[in-house]
Design an enzyme around this catalytic site. Sequence first.
Site, mmCIF file in Angstrom:
data_model
loop_
_atom_site.group_PDB
_atom_site.id
_atom_site.type_symbol
_atom_site.label_atom_id
_atom_site.label_comp_id
_atom_site.label_asym_id
_atom_site.label_seq_id
_atom_site.Cartn_x
_atom_site.Cartn_y
_atom_site.Cartn_z
ATOM 1 N N HIS A 5 -2.491 7.061 3.229
ATOM 2 C CA HIS A 5 -3.217 5.731 2.360
ATOM 3 C C HIS A 5 -4.795 5.424 3.144
ATOM 4 C CE1 HIS A 5 -3.834 1.742 1.075
ATOM 5 N NE2 HIS A 5 -3.558 1.168 2.604
ATOM 6 N N CYS A 25 0.796 -1.527 0.193
ATOM 7 C CA CYS A 25 -0.309 0.014 0.092
ATOM 8 C C CYS A 25 0.933 1.253 0.086
ATOM 9 C CB CYS A 25 -0.970 0.008 1.208
ATOM 10 S SG CYS A 25 -2.043 -1.252 1.270
ATOM 11 N N ASN A 73 -10.245 0.214 0.381
ATOM 12 C CA ASN A 73 -9.031 0.418 0.549
ATOM 13 C C ASN A 73 -8.342 -0.214 -0.844
ATOM 14 O OD1 ASN A 73 -6.167 -0.331 0.520
ATOM 15 N ND2 ASN A 73 -6.169 -1.080 2.700
#
Length: 341
Positions: free
Chosen positions: A258, A116, A288
């Site tokens: 993030h 990520c 996500n």
Amino acid sequence: MAARAAVLTGLGGYLPPRTVTNDELPRQLDTSDEWIRRRTGIRQRHWAGPGVSTGDLAVEAGHRALRSAALGTGDTVGMVIVATTTPDHPCPATAPDVAARLGLGQAAAFDLAAGCSGFVYALATAAAALTAGHAEHALVIGAETFSTVLDPADRTTAVIFGDGAGAVVLRAGTRDEPGAVLAVDLGADGTGKDFASIPGGGARERSLRPEPNPDDRYLRMRGKEIFTHAVHRMEHSSAAALATVGWHVDEVDHLVGHQANLRILHALARQLGMDRQRVVSHIQQAGNTSAASIPLALADAAARHRFQAHDRLLLTAFGAGLTWGSAALTWPAPTPGRAHP
């Protein structure tokens, strides 16, 4: 004369059309819309349809970013980086095909795998190349199809992840220009490699058994450990980037973290001493999206005219590996003849 730097000049995001609300998730997950919203902040996510790959999403986001940058006929993109954990193939990399489909000739093109944190890592890599004079323009894409690696019976991951792609175009410029990338901080700790991983598909599994274990193709994640490490690592990385550029946290206009979990974003803001109003959030609509989450959040906020020229942005991410990274930049001003990112 101001020092050379990478300057943001184009931005694009793409989410596949299929929207999956919390109520549409499989019944075997034993969950509810209320539980998911309370634990993650997510209302829906987008999943790619059959036959749609990470590369397909990357091409669409890349097209939009290039169109936003309004590159002239004499402007050439010398580098393409695709940050992803879900490439189209183990070999070859996805980026060369993406560059070819975008008509970017023989630009250097490669994938970057940092979970990520991939977009921040790729942004730092491209910025370093432009600053060193290795290229005049670079296209940085974060793209994922995590729906292809989710165990439909695993509530830890199936309710969280979505698919999408976001991209930015960088050009060589100077540090005093609005849009300049001014500081980066990157780090990793491989002792936490098992906190989030896809066990199968690589050389490790193939060296141990002739036939793959079907369950090993799915993402496995230790959520509690990830939460604790994410807040801690992003806080310290953010502080390091701010120290490098000489900004106090009160001088940051927008925190673009993030988009893993809304609770993580709020906890990070609290640890940094920043009010929630400055936190940019897109997780409610997209879930996500791993390496795509920061550029998608940027694109969504820009479309809503949240950013103004010269605004100070702090980007920060944490991901599998373990990896983390942060970047400090200013928001670009509109240029005559060019579309604003």
